[in-house]
Scaffold this motif. Structure first.
Motif, mmCIF file in Angstrom:
data_model
loop_
_atom_site.group_PDB
_atom_site.id
_atom_site.type_symbol
_atom_site.label_atom_id
_atom_site.label_comp_id
_atom_site.label_asym_id
_atom_site.label_seq_id
_atom_site.Cartn_x
_atom_site.Cartn_y
_atom_site.Cartn_z
ATOM 1 N N GLY A 1 67.879 -1.350 -7.415
ATOM 2 C CA GLY A 1 68.795 -2.008 -8.335
ATOM 3 C C GLY A 1 69.065 -1.187 -9.588
ATOM 4 O O GLY A 1 68.340 -0.239 -9.920
ATOM 5 N N GLU A 2 70.143 -1.579 -10.293
ATOM 6 C CA GLU A 2 70.501 -0.860 -11.514
ATOM 7 C C GLU A 2 69.487 -1.060 -12.625
ATOM 8 O O GLU A 2 69.404 -0.256 -13.553
ATOM 9 N N ASP A 3 68.683 -2.116 -12.528
ATOM 10 C CA ASP A 3 67.624 -2.350 -13.515
ATOM 11 C C ASP A 3 66.314 -1.686 -13.138
ATOM 12 O O ASP A 3 65.303 -1.870 -13.831
ATOM 13 N N GLU A 4 66.303 -0.968 -12.014
ATOM 14 C CA GLU A 4 65.113 -0.232 -11.552
ATOM 15 C C GLU A 4 63.905 -1.158 -11.427
ATOM 16 O O GLU A 4 62.842 -0.932 -12.003
ATOM 17 N N LYS B 1 70.675 -12.513 -9.847
ATOM 18 C CA LYS B 1 71.582 -11.515 -9.287
ATOM 19 C C LYS B 1 72.376 -10.777 -10.360
ATOM 20 O O LYS B 1 73.205 -9.926 -10.041
ATOM 21 N N ILE B 2 72.164 -11.095 -11.607
ATOM 22 C CA ILE B 2 72.902 -10.450 -12.684
ATOM 23 C C ILE B 2 71.998 -9.432 -13.384
ATOM 24 O O ILE B 2 70.769 -9.470 -13.242
ATOM 25 N N ALA B 3 72.607 -8.549 -14.136
ATOM 26 C CA ALA B 3 71.844 -7.533 -14.858
ATOM 27 C C ALA B 3 70.955 -8.177 -15.917
ATOM 28 O O ALA B 3 71.268 -9.252 -16.445
ATOM 29 N N GLU B 4 69.843 -7.514 -16.214
ATOM 30 C CA GLU B 4 68.913 -8.054 -17.207
ATOM 31 C C GLU B 4 69.583 -8.218 -18.566
ATOM 32 O O GLU B 4 69.303 -9.182 -19.290
#
Length: 370
Positions: free
Chosen positions: A35-38, A63-66
């Motif tokens: 994920g983009e948040d690693e 499911k959304i970014a942090e």
């Protein structure tokens, strides 16, 4: 992106694992990062179970970014409703509602795990009114009584550190007040003294305080037949309890009466030791104002009132944890020897935290093992 918690500070969340909830056992390894948040996907070498580091946290299954999740909680904590928050953060309304519900449940567990073993010199109790669905005067027999009408928070605060010790939401009943007093008593340090207690004129507090802090002695039996009688409960010598009763006329306070209930002879010395001129409940009343100014669901005249008690209580616990661990309190500021200003949260003043936690810190935190 803020630095993530170290592997040593995480623990296995599998209840069947022999190292369940134990941190620093070197039993966790990183299987992958996604994920983009690693986000780290972990494996427990003791039980073999694999799980996301988010499991048990407010961000689990999100499911959304942090950054967006944090923004949602921050908007809700600044007196924005669900619709306004969804429009400002550019997400669906259901996303805001789900995140607030899950975050509230996790923050309630975090409050239980983090606010304990405290030694306050005084406690103040009060009940804060709000409503869900409709106001009490509009409730009919066909409505579900537990979900609509008046909805109260029974709160307890330490007036010295401003720490919110207890939050029990529900109807304003004897059982709710007893639960709040017992909850506050359970969070005190075992070897600490009994704090002085101040409440309003609600009559239910007297028996609730006696049941929580009173000394129990066995009652003499008249015979050996039947179940033993209930123990005798007596007031401890060190217990000081006073009621602060406000008399009103035409909506204005015309007189404030101090009613000593327990420890009348010690009340003046206790009040002087606290640095007060007279007994009061100003700290808990100031917290109620702060809570109403941050939580749109509790504003007295608002279209943001809650439709059900579940989301209402979730937002209450979100506000409570952020109040204790995230927001600085100006009355707690200290000046260092160099003249600089040291800002503190209530948790820092109470010795429960050494720093201010960000919203992301709290949302990444799992109550298991704390």
């Amino acid at each position: 992106m803020e630095a993530r918690l170290s592997i040593e500070s995480l623990c296995c969340v599998n209840e069947r694992c022999k190292q369940y909830g134990e941190r620093g056992k070197e039993n966790l390894i990183v299987r992958k990062v996604y994920g983009e948040d690693e986000i780290r996907y972990l494996r427990c070498r003791s039980c073999g179970v694999e799980f996301s580091e988010r499991k048990g946290t407010a961000l689990y299954n999100s499911k959304i970014a942090e950054s967006k999740a944090v923004s949602i909680i921050e908007h809700l904590d600044r007196k924005n409703g669900v619709v306004a928050t969804a429009e400002l953060v550019k997400v669906a309304k259901d996303t805001v509602s789900r995140l607030s519900r899950v975050t509230g449940e996790v923050f309630s567990s975090l409050h239980d795990a983090m606010v304990k073993d405290i030694s306050p010199t005084a406690l103040e109790f009060d009940e804060k009114w709000s409503f869900t669905g409709k106001k009490q005067k509009n409730v009919t027999a066909k409505d579900e009584q537990e979900q609509v009408g008046d909805h109260w928070d029974v709160n307890c605060i330490d007036p010295q550190s401003k720490l919110l010790v207890t939050l029990v939401p529900g109807k304003r009943t004897l059982e709710t007040i007893e639960q709040a007093v017992l909850d506050a008593a359970s969070r005190l340090a075992m070897d600490g003294p009994i704090p002085a207690i101040f409440t309003d004129g609600e009559s239910a507090y007297q028996n609730a305080i006696l049941n929580a802090f009173g000394n129990r002695y066995p009652s003499p039996r008249s015979s050996n037949i039947g179940r033993p009688p209930n123990p005798i409960i007596r007031v401890p010598q060190e217990l000081v309890y006073a009621q602060v009763v406000k008399h009103r006329q035409g909506g204005k306070v015309i007189n404030v009466e101090i009613r000593p209930i327990f420890g009348k002879g010690k009340l003046d010395s206790v009040v002087a030791a606290l640095g007060w001129k007279k007994a009061n409940t100003s700290s808990i009343e100031r917290f109620n104002l702060t809570d109403r100014s941050r939580n749109a669901r509790k504003a007295r005249k608002s279209l943001n009132f809650s439709r059900n008690s579940l989301l209402h209580d979730s937002m209450s616990f979100i506000s409570a944890l952020l109040y204790n661990f995230h927001h600085f309190n100006r009355s707690l500021n200290l000046k260092s020897e160099l003249g600089s200003l040291l800002k503190r949260t209530p948790a820092m003043a109470a010795g429960l935290a050494h720093r201010c936690f960000s919203v992301l810190d709290l949302m990444r935190m799992c109550p298991i093992g704390l």
